[in-house]
Design a protein around this motif. Sequence first.
Motif, PDB file in Angstrom:
ATOM      1  N   ASP A 157       0.728  -1.702  -0.042  1.00 23.20           N
ATOM      2  CA  ASP A 157      -0.078   0.030   0.015  1.00 23.20           C
ATOM      3  C   ASP A 157       0.347   1.017   0.016  1.00 23.20           C
ATOM      4  OD1 ASP A 157      -1.894  -1.834  -0.121  1.00 23.20           O
ATOM      5  OD2 ASP A 157      -2.606  -1.385   2.403  1.00 23.20           O
ATOM      6  N   ASN A 158       1.918   1.302   0.688  1.00 21.50           N
ATOM      7  CA  ASN A 158       2.553   2.029   0.716  1.00 21.50           C
ATOM      8  C   ASN A 158       3.273   2.118  -0.283  1.00 21.50           C
ATOM      9  OD1 ASN A 158       2.668   3.125   3.033  1.00 21.50           O
ATOM     10  ND2 ASN A 158       3.661   2.024   4.433  1.00 21.50           N
ATOM     11  N   VAL A 159       4.164   1.150  -1.862  1.00 21.57           N
ATOM     12  CA  VAL A 159       4.406   1.430  -2.781  1.00 21.57           C
ATOM     13  C   VAL A 159       3.716   2.279  -3.514  1.00 21.57           C
ATOM     14  CG1 VAL A 159       5.338   0.130  -4.045  1.00 21.57           C
ATOM     15  CG2 VAL A 159       6.332  -0.309  -2.089  1.00 21.57           C
ATOM     16  N   ASP A 160       2.175   1.864  -3.142  1.00 18.49           N
ATOM     17  CA  ASP A 160       1.781   2.582  -4.231  1.00 18.49           C
ATOM     18  C   ASP A 160       0.829   4.037  -4.072  1.00 18.49           C
ATOM     19  OD1 ASP A 160       0.784  -0.037  -5.575  1.00 18.49           O
ATOM     20  OD2 ASP A 160      -1.035  -0.594  -4.272  1.00 18.49           O
ATOM     21  N   VAL A 172       4.562  10.147  -6.573  1.00 18.85           N
ATOM     22  CA  VAL A 172       5.418  10.988  -7.723  1.00 18.85           C
ATOM     23  C   VAL A 172       4.665  10.865  -8.957  1.00 18.85           C
ATOM     24  CG1 VAL A 172       7.260   9.415  -9.364  1.00 18.85           C
ATOM     25  CG2 VAL A 172       8.004   8.848  -6.431  1.00 18.85           C
ATOM     26  N   GLU A 173       3.937  10.425  -9.511  1.00 15.83           N
ATOM     27  CA  GLU A 173       3.158  10.853 -10.557  1.00 15.83           C
ATOM     28  C   GLU A 173       2.960  12.629 -10.042  1.00 15.83           C
ATOM     29  OE1 GLU A 173       2.950   9.390 -13.959  1.00 15.83           O
ATOM     30  OE2 GLU A 173       4.065   7.510 -12.969  1.00 15.83           O
ATOM     31  N   GLY A 189       3.697  15.473 -12.816  1.00 14.37           N
ATOM     32  CA  GLY A 189       2.581  16.220 -13.120  1.00 14.37           C
ATOM     33  C   GLY A 189       3.005  17.951 -12.572  1.00 14.37           C
ATOM     34  N   GLN A 190       3.076  18.204 -11.285  1.00 10.49           N
ATOM     35  CA  GLN A 190       3.292  19.509 -10.952  1.00 10.49           C
ATOM     36  C   GLN A 190       4.813  19.823 -11.380  1.00 10.49           C
ATOM     37  OE1 GLN A 190       1.081  21.162  -8.590  1.00 10.49           O
ATOM     38  NE2 GLN A 190      -0.313  19.396  -8.075  1.00 10.49           N
ATOM     39  N   LEU A 191       5.590  19.197 -11.925  1.00 11.82           N
ATOM     40  CA  LEU A 191       6.294  19.784 -12.998  1.00 11.82           C
ATOM     41  C   LEU A 191       7.035  20.490 -13.767  1.00 11.82           C
ATOM     42  CD1 LEU A 191       9.465  17.370 -10.869  1.00 11.82           C
ATOM     43  CD2 LEU A 191       8.705  19.726 -10.882  1.00 11.82           C
TER      44      LEU A 191
END
Length: 138
Positions: A89-92, A98-99, A103-105
């Motif tokens: 769950d933490n990896v998800d 990160v995604e 998008g923000q970057l």
Amino acid sequence: VDFSSMPGAGGEGLDGGGGGSFMTPLEMQQLDSASEQTQLLIPQGDSYLQTRAEAVEQIESHISELGAVFQKLAGLVQHHGELVQRVEDNVDDAHENVESGMGQLVKVLEGLKSGKMLGLKITGILVLFIIFFITFLA
């Protein structure tokens, strides 16, 4: 040991009261020898049975120990299964973050590009005004 085949067996007493002949000392010795052999077999049989019973108890003990080990193992597997689920769950969640960060970057990069363009446009307009004022007002 079959005592019925021995002389003096078959209902006759040692004193020959059954109508048959009495037992000779050799026959009595053979009878005593057969009795001793039978008595030797009985304790050996008991010790064999006792050894087997101890072996069965030892096997039962080992089986119960194995059962306890498997119960502990099942508990550990369940606990580790929960930990693995939490890690998954933490990896998800980290992947989603990160995604979202990417998008923000991208938005910031586009904003910087448009900001550069805006800065270039403003600078160009100011240069034109300066040239215009210098040319026509000077």
